[in-house]
Write an enzyme that holds these catalytic residues in place. Structure first.
Site, mmCIF file in Angstrom:
data_model
loop_
_atom_site.group_PDB
_atom_site.id
_atom_site.type_symbol
_atom_site.label_atom_id
_atom_site.label_comp_id
_atom_site.label_asym_id
_atom_site.label_seq_id
_atom_site.Cartn_x
_atom_site.Cartn_y
_atom_site.Cartn_z
ATOM 1 N N LYS A 1 0.941 -1.305 -0.013
ATOM 2 C CA LYS A 1 0.113 0.060 -0.001
ATOM 3 C C LYS A 1 0.933 1.154 0.179
ATOM 4 O O LYS A 1 2.107 1.217 0.768
ATOM 5 C CB LYS A 1 -0.981 0.008 1.369
ATOM 6 C CG LYS A 1 -1.829 1.221 1.465
ATOM 7 C CD LYS A 1 -2.839 0.806 2.564
ATOM 8 C CE LYS A 1 -3.971 1.837 2.728
ATOM 9 N NZ LYS A 1 -4.658 1.632 3.947
ATOM 10 N N SER B 1 -9.605 1.293 3.754
ATOM 11 C CA SER B 1 -8.530 2.458 2.448
ATOM 12 C C SER B 1 -7.610 1.575 1.808
ATOM 13 O O SER B 1 -7.045 2.015 0.851
ATOM 14 C CB SER B 1 -7.915 3.515 3.176
ATOM 15 O OG SER B 1 -7.163 2.858 4.314
ATOM 16 N N SER C 1 -9.353 -0.882 7.717
ATOM 17 C CA SER C 1 -9.146 -0.551 6.140
ATOM 18 C C SER C 1 -8.409 -1.811 5.479
ATOM 19 O O SER C 1 -8.212 -1.820 4.245
ATOM 20 C CB SER C 1 -7.998 0.358 6.075
ATOM 21 O OG SER C 1 -8.751 1.779 6.150
HETATM 22 N N1 GLN Z 1 -12.186 4.220 7.517
HETATM 23 C C1 GLN Z 1 -11.601 4.576 8.845
HETATM 24 C C2 GLN Z 1 -10.887 6.065 8.797
HETATM 25 O O1 GLN Z 1 -11.018 6.807 7.670
HETATM 26 C C3 GLN Z 1 -10.598 3.636 9.229
HETATM 27 C C4 GLN Z 1 -9.477 3.952 8.047
HETATM 28 C C5 GLN Z 1 -8.311 3.076 8.451
HETATM 29 O O2 GLN Z 1 -8.391 1.934 8.713
HETATM 30 N N2 GLN Z 1 -7.102 3.307 7.607
HETATM 31 O O3 GLN Z 1 -10.471 6.697 9.600
#
Ligand code: GLN
Length: 498
Positions: free
Chosen positions: A79, A159, A183
């Site tokens: 990532k 994400s 994510s």
């Molecule tokens: N959706 C959550 C946020 O935006 C989790 C994101 C993540 O796990 N990186 O904070």
């Protein structure tokens, strides 16, 4: 050769060791696959030259019988919020569009030291803030499941949506994601693959560009649980560079074959609070089916209560924004990040402001502003400190539940992957409030959790469930995940390809 892309890491290693295939041919096939699915936007950058060089080195090791590990020669994706030496690391943002680290994140270094081949940097929501991979400056990652055309597709989840897609389509055998509130598990769920969020501190965060330091963990995405174990065994373990790294030596996990496994006597909990009014009926059914299946295989399944679950979204949101506000302060256009060149910038303050307003998207700017508001001296007690107390209660819910059961079975997401057009109608905050409902509590408590694909919905989209265990219970968690995987036999996307 294409067929090799769908087998598991252990078998690939065997074929490479027996010279049935070569590392270079494998990397070539993987690179071709990235071309085939190019418009799905899994990668921000395909690191073709790096991959080819690494494949040559791997091939030489096989010839000389000096292989480094079972990941030697295996294409992987990282990532784009993990630092990669001499390879741009953008966080899908304008702010870091021109950032090229001089070092590798520990997890990346460990993968490379094991001989893995870096195929590319995968797409994400900017700075990993999101649950859709919809707002990268490089465009959204488009799910292959249910894909009609470039205007009519489902989100890949986020994400770490790019990592999930790269694995789903067989471009790579495994990928690194990050998991702060879900994510890794969320895109794994929407793309129909395995997604592991390890125990906080088990896998080093050093070189992972921070979102919420107290919750971030590197996550692992693979098609099978066995592959997940292979990657975990390579990256886990103490790292002196990470002050939150657990100072315990890591014992490699070895899972027995399915026919030697038993779940007799396993105590499984079904937390009632994970039943939410937005839960789709098909996911609810799948949840019941798997609970019944575990029971029929000899486990005891009982309902348990985790009363603070419902406060997790709000509490997470406050803590997230506070840590984001503090983490993002380093991007000022001087030390780190985009520097505007407007001639009328006559002061340092103006440079900071212009850099940050140009190069952060609205989501990041909102979180910084709200976080700083919560951290003001007059608000700190009421918001930040209060949220920390609620976090403790959520965490205690887990400690209490382990007195009754060994593992929890829950949905990973409340619905299957939403359509892109519907999803982007909502604000980032509303998107996360719905998508992260089942995943966030594990990050609040630091406990490990894994998403396992179960079946397809009536409209052909993956449905997944989540298993959560106590700290450092990965061996048991992954064994149960493998047990379920072996019975449900999820129809992987890759099987449609060749
Ligand atoms: N959706 C959550 C946020 O935006 C989790 C994101 C993540 O796990 N990186 O904070």
């Amino acid at each position: 050769m294409e067929k090799v892309l769908k087998i598991n890491i252990k078998t690939v290693n065997k074929l490479l060791s027996e010279s049935v295939i070569t590392s270079q041919a494998l990397t070539e096939a993987a690179l071709k696959r990235t071309e085939k699915f190019k418009n799905h936007n899994a990668f921000i950058a395909v690191t073709e030259n790096v991959a080819k060089d690494q494949a040559v080195a791997s091939e030489n090791r096989f010839k000389e019988n000096k292989i480094l590990s079972e990941l030697d020669g295996v294409p992987i994706a990282v990532k784009d919020n993990f630092c990669t030496k001499e390879v741009a690391t953008t966080c899908a943002s304008k702010m870091l569009q021109n950032f090229t680290p001089t070092y590798n994140a520990t997890v990346v270094q460990r993968l490379l030291d094991s001989g893995a081949v870096l195929l590319g940097k995968s797409n994400l929501d900017q700075f990993a803030m999101g649950s859709g991979t919809v707002d990268s400056i490089y465009g959204p990652s488009k799910n292959v499941w249910g894909y009609q055309d470039d205007t009519n597709f489902h989100i890949s989840g986020g994400s770490s949506g790019g990592s999930a897609l790269a694995v789903t389509t067989g471009m790579v055998f495994g990928a690194l994601g990050s998991d702060t509130g879900g994510s890794t598990r969320n895109p794994a769920s929407y793309c129909g693959i395995v997604g592991l969020k390890p125990t906080y501190g088990l896998v080093s965060r050093w070189g992972l560009i921070p979102l919420v330091n107290s919750m971030d963990v590197p996550g692992i995405l693979t098609r099978t649980v066995d592959d997940c174990v292979s990657v975990l065994n390579c990256v886990a373990g103490f790292d002196e560079k990470d002050s939150t790294s657990l100072q315990k030596s890591y014992r490699k996990i070895r899972l027995p074959p399915f026919n030697k496994m038993s779940i007799k006597g396993l105590k499984v909990g079904i937390p009632v609070e994970y039943y939410n009014e937005h839960l789709s009926s098909e996911i609810y059914e799948a949840w019941n089916e798997v609970a019944n299946l575990l029971e029929s295989e000899g486990a005891t399944v009982e309902q348990v209560s985790m009363p603070y679950t419902e406060h997790s979204i709000v509490c997470y949101s406050i803590l997230n924004q506070c840590e984001v506000a503090s983490n993002m302060a380093r991007y000022d256009g001087i030390e780190f990040g985009y520097r505007p060149t407007d001639p009328d910038i006559e002061s340092t303050e103006k440079l900071f402001a212009t850099s940050r307003s140009h190069a952060f998207n609205e989501v990041v700017r909102n979180r910084i502003l709200t976080g700083n508001y919560f951290l003001l001296a007059r608000n700190y007690e009421k918001h930040f400190n209060q949220a920390l107390k609620v976090r403790r209660l959520i965490s205690d819910d887990f400690h209490n539940v382990w007195e009754k059961v060994q593992i929890l079975l829950t949905p990973t997401t409340l619905t299957t992957a939403p359509k892109y057009q519907d999803f982007v109608q909502k604000t980032n905050r509303d998107q996360c409030a719905l998508q992260d409902y089942c995943t966030q509590p594990a990050n609040m408590a630091g406990v490990p959790a894994v998403s396992v694909p179960i079946k397809l919905s009536k409209d052909g989209l993956p449905i997944s469930l989540q298993l959560i265990g106590r700290n450092l219970s990965e061996p048991m968690l992954l064994a149960v995940a493998k047990y379920i995987e072996s019975i449900v036999k999820f129809p992987h996307f890759i099987n449609k390809l060749c």
